[in-house]
Design an enzyme around this catalytic site. Structure first.
Site, short mmCIF file in Angstrom:
data_model
loop_
_atom_site.label_atom_id
_atom_site.label_comp_id
_atom_site.label_asym_id
_atom_site.label_seq_id
_atom_site.Cartn_x
_atom_site.Cartn_y
_atom_site.Cartn_z
N SER A 49 -5.61 -10.06 -12.12
CA SER A 49 -6.15 -9.04 -13.03
C SER A 49 -5.04 -8.26 -13.71
CB SER A 49 -7.14 -8.13 -12.32
OG SER A 49 -6.59 -7.66 -11.14
N ASP A 90 1.74 -3.82 -9.41
CA ASP A 90 1.43 -5.14 -9.98
C ASP A 90 1.82 -5.21 -11.45
OD1 ASP A 90 0.34 -5.48 -7.53
OD2 ASP A 90 -1.74 -5.39 -8.18
N SER A 125 -7.03 -13.77 -5.73
CA SER A 125 -6.28 -14.35 -4.62
C SER A 125 -5.21 -13.41 -4.08
CB SER A 125 -5.60 -15.62 -5.10
OG SER A 125 -4.70 -15.26 -6.14
N TYR A 153 -10.45 -0.86 -0.79
CA TYR A 153 -9.17 -0.41 -1.37
C TYR A 153 -9.23 1.08 -1.72
CZ TYR A 153 -5.00 -0.37 -4.34
OH TYR A 153 -3.76 -0.10 -4.87
N SER A 177 -12.33 -17.60 -22.75
CA SER A 177 -11.50 -18.08 -21.65
C SER A 177 -11.92 -19.51 -21.33
CB SER A 177 -11.72 -17.20 -20.42
OG SER A 177 -11.25 -17.87 -19.27
N HIS A 212 0.84 -1.21 0.00
CA HIS A 212 0.00 0.00 0.00
C HIS A 212 0.88 1.26 0.00
CE1 HIS A 212 -4.00 -1.80 0.18
NE2 HIS A 212 -3.41 -2.77 0.85
N THR A 213 2.04 1.13 -0.58
CA THR A 213 2.93 2.28 -0.72
C THR A 213 2.90 2.80 -2.16
OG1 THR A 213 4.64 0.64 -1.06
CG2 THR A 213 4.59 1.72 1.10
N ASP A 214 2.53 1.94 -3.12
CA ASP A 214 2.70 2.34 -4.53
C ASP A 214 1.85 3.56 -4.90
OD1 ASP A 214 0.34 0.83 -4.61
OD2 ASP A 214 0.89 -0.32 -6.40
N LEU A 273 -2.78 -12.38 -5.86
CA LEU A 273 -1.54 -12.61 -6.62
C LEU A 273 -1.58 -11.87 -7.94
CD1 LEU A 273 -1.05 -16.41 -5.85
CD2 LEU A 273 0.02 -14.46 -4.73
#
Ligand code: GLA
Length: 385
Positions: free
Chosen positions: A127, A171, A122, A221, A66, A33-35, A124
């Protein structure tokens, strides 16, 4: 993995795809939560992949399929909008829309068949992986020749503007810039980065997926982003800063006096301390101080639990039992609110640790966690057929 998308592609489109693309997912070692506060993070790509078989079409449609979704999404390039009926397709579609918005000409449509072994929702970054992958596909198929960091920025623009999540760049960068056995020290103020060799000595890096699914858009978020913004507005007139990440740990005492709302102060405190932890972690790793590295990872989790309040009962329980069953360090990774965590455990103890954490967590919540060794890998890959 690739063979199933190839046969599905051939069956659906009665032709062979031209290329297969792969995109990993990511963990973040520290710097959470720094970005979006323009601070530091230390992520790495890991070898869980979304793959795609791709070929061009004779018309101007984007046909998305998909293997894990019950419906296909077919949209005309002239007519892309974020429509709820497109569901999962809104992630890849955002990339095409963003390219068009930037003025790129997309002269033909594409067929894309996706397959994923990244656990969805999850923490990771499935998205961001889908976004980077589609950004890579589009820029490669149309011959735009984007560098990995440009793909990351395209994906980030798409996620914030088209999908509406006010996330930072971590990400997308972690996935696009991934390098085997390296972590990426990313400065989100400048988007400059350097690769770091983080040596865990005789410890294994383990990923624990809580299997509590959550959507970031439906999570607090964006509230955390807004709280940080509020903190910044209060502090700006008193410090000469344009982001919370310019504050130092020694400024926190003054901040406490300036911020009346305790919640806002704790959000600020997390960001400031977490940035310092990233610096300290990299330094500790350079001198091989594993004890210090572990201490910092544990402190990061505690700060995310107590000051930032994003861990939640599942990740806190995993933290607690991981330490009980022998992990030297354990912290949530990614956004939190469910999702995943990472742990460091002596190599020889990994199997018994895995079994104990699995059974305990399953017994407590009736949910089976997914536990695996992190394999730090390269970023985006393309193969011509
Ligand atoms: C999510 C976001 C990232 C970052 C992390 C928390 O993964 O997509 O931009 O904010 O949460 O560090």
């Amino acid at each position: 993995m690739a063979s199933k998308i190839l046969t599905t592609y051939e069956r659906t489109f009665k032709s062979r795809p031209e290329k297969v693309y792969l995109s990993p997912c990511r963990i973040n070692l520290i710097g959470e939560h720094t970005d979006y506060n323009l601070g530091l993070a230390l992520p790495a790509a890991i070898s869980k992949y979304i793959s795609a078989a791709v070929g061009r079409r004779n018309d101007r449609k984007i046909y998305l399929k998909s293997l894990s979704k019950p419906y296909d999404v077919i949209v005309d390039l002239e007519n892309i909008s974020n429509n709820p009926k497109n569901g999962w397709g809104n992630y890849p579609l955002g990339i095409f829309s963003t390219l068009i918005k930037r003025g790129y000409k997309l002269p033909f449509g594409l067929n894309i068949v996706y397959q994923s072994n990244v656990p969805i929702a999850s923490g990771l970054s499935s998205s961001a992986s889908l976004l980077d992958l589609t950004g890579f596909i589009a820029t490669n198929m149309y011959g735009f020749d984007f560098k990995p960091e440009e793909i990351a920025l395209l994906a980030h623009q798409s996620e914030t503007e088209f999908n509406g999540l006010q996330c930072g760049v971590m990400d997308e960068f972690a996935i696009a810039l991934g390098k085997k056995d390296k972590c990426i020290l990313l400065d989100c103020a400048t988007n400059k980065y350097q690769y770091e060799n983080i040596d865990f000595k005789d410890l294994s890096l383990v990923v624990i997926v809580s299997n509590v699914r959550r959507s970031l858009i439906a999570s607090p978020y964006n509230t955390r982003v807004a709280e940080c913004k509020k903190g910044l507005e209060i502090l700006k007139p008193h410090f000469n800063i344009s982001s919370l990440s310019e504050l130092k740990v020694s400024d926190l005492e003054k901040c406490r006096n300036l911020i009346r709302d305790d919640t806002i102060f704790r959000r600020v405190r997390h960001v400031v301390n977490e940035n310092q932890r990233v610096v300290d972690f990299v330094m500790a790793s350079k001198v091989g101080n594993i004890d210090k590295m572990c201490k910092l990872l544990n402190e990061s989790h505690e700060s995310l639990r107590d000051d930032y309040e994003v861990t939640g009962e599942y990740l806190d329980y995993i933290h607690e039992i991981s330490l009980k069953y022998g992990a030297l360090a354990e912290r949530m990774t990614g956004a939190g609110f469910g999702g995943s965590s990472i742990a460091l455990i002596h190599k020889k103890d990994y199997e018994s640790f895995k079994e104990k954490v699995f059974n305990d967590y399953d017994h407590k919540f009736g949910i089976e966690p997914l536990i695996f060794l992190a394999e730090i890998c390269d970023g985006l890959i393309v193969k011509s057929l």
